[in-house]
Design an enzyme around this catalytic site. Sequence first.
Site, PDB file in Angstrom:
ATOM      1  N   ASP A 164       1.651 -32.701  -2.293  1.00 25.71           N
ATOM      2  CA  ASP A 164       1.518 -31.809  -1.136  1.00 25.71           C
ATOM      3  C   ASP A 164       0.758 -32.545  -0.027  1.00 25.71           C
ATOM      4  O   ASP A 164       0.015 -33.495  -0.298  1.00 25.71           O
ATOM      5  CB  ASP A 164       0.815 -30.488  -1.514  1.00 25.71           C
ATOM      6  N   GLU A 216      -3.257 -29.630  -3.998  1.00 24.55           N
ATOM      7  CA  GLU A 216      -4.527 -30.356  -3.901  1.00 24.55           C
ATOM      8  C   GLU A 216      -5.148 -30.170  -2.531  1.00 24.55           C
ATOM      9  O   GLU A 216      -6.352 -30.008  -2.406  1.00 24.55           O
ATOM     10  CB  GLU A 216      -4.308 -31.846  -4.171  1.00 24.55           C
TER      11      GLU A 216
HETATM   12 ZN   LIG Z   1      -5.265 -36.624  -1.101  1.00 28.02          ZN
END
Ligand SMILES: [Zn+2]
Length: 387
Positions: free
Chosen positions: A68, A132
């Site tokens: 991501d 994340e």
């Molecule tokens: Zn990163």
Amino acid sequence: MDSINLTSQLIKCHSVTPEEAGTFKVIKELFKDTDFKVYEINKNGVKNLFLRWGSKQLPTFGFSGHIDVVNPGEISDWKSNPFSGKIIGEEIYGRGSVDMKSAVAAFCTAAISVSKQTTPLFSIALLITSDEEGKAKDGTKAILEWMDKENERMDFCLVGEPTCPEELGDMIKIGRKGSLTGYFSINGKQGHSAYPLLAINPIHASMDLIKLLTRKPLDNGSEFFEPSTLVTTSISTKNKTNNVIPKNIEMIINIRFNDKHTGKKISDWLKKCAKNIEKLTKTKINIKINISGEPFFSKPGYLAKLVKKSVKKYTGISATFSTTGGTSDARYIIKKCPVVEFGLVGKKMHAVDESIQISQIIGLENIYTDILNAFYDDVKKGKALKC
Ligand SMILES: [Zn+2]
């Protein structure tokens, strides 16, 4: 597919956190004709991948990364489409080229090539998340919970976040500070600014609170960490009138803390300070605290030395062990096994026109390949793999 082509394919997917946006299809396709088992782990609509080559009972080397990316912001600010994955000159261009689709591509291709050239005396695990950059609640944490349930394990893990400040090979992260945010809502008593004694001014109370919190340093640093820091990031009141003392003020502080503290200890201290200010100023203070990460620290042992050796072999640089920077998913992994972080030069991460030299990606792939081969050799020799 080579790591450059793979990076480009991954950048083309609009995987703004927490969307995987087709990146997992690309990765699954890549592993189709390999001996890796691929598992998809979904939690609360967030998708993650876990891949394993070899038996889970064997010594296992893990890689962890995220596909991501943060939002590109105003697309017209970019020289070219941030999701083009174009090669411009010596660089590959686009959101996630630095943070961190290139590193995911590098460890995937390294893992495949080592799996094809060695016998499975050891095992490789790959943890790939799409959560994340955002809340990071259903990403690596969910993979680790799933691993517990399935009796999956690993002995060591390398997180491929960008870690190098100037050139590939100059820094390996062996820890990160913790992060805590305190939201203070300070309530006084509204009144006329010509009659301040009839009011209770929450703005002045917030100044007293900041003074108390910053009166002395939180610490002087520890063996591997810089001193902890406390920063006021917002003070706001809705009042726009010049002669009214407002009733309420909202204040936010962010603390980056080292291994001399815990989130709980700092929370207790903040609450105690707020109580003192309440008493002193006759205000009422409500606090909300969010601990986004405790500090993590992996004492440099077998893993750190293994990584450092491969980095030196390919770059000629003797990497520094560091604990600087924000939080990362390593804070979750440390609960399972020793973990270090090593990746590309991070200068352009999250920036407009994010891009990275192709030579760095190839260098990273070579280093990751060498780490796996060196681990294989150590397992073959029966070396004690202790951190
Ligand atoms: Zn990163």
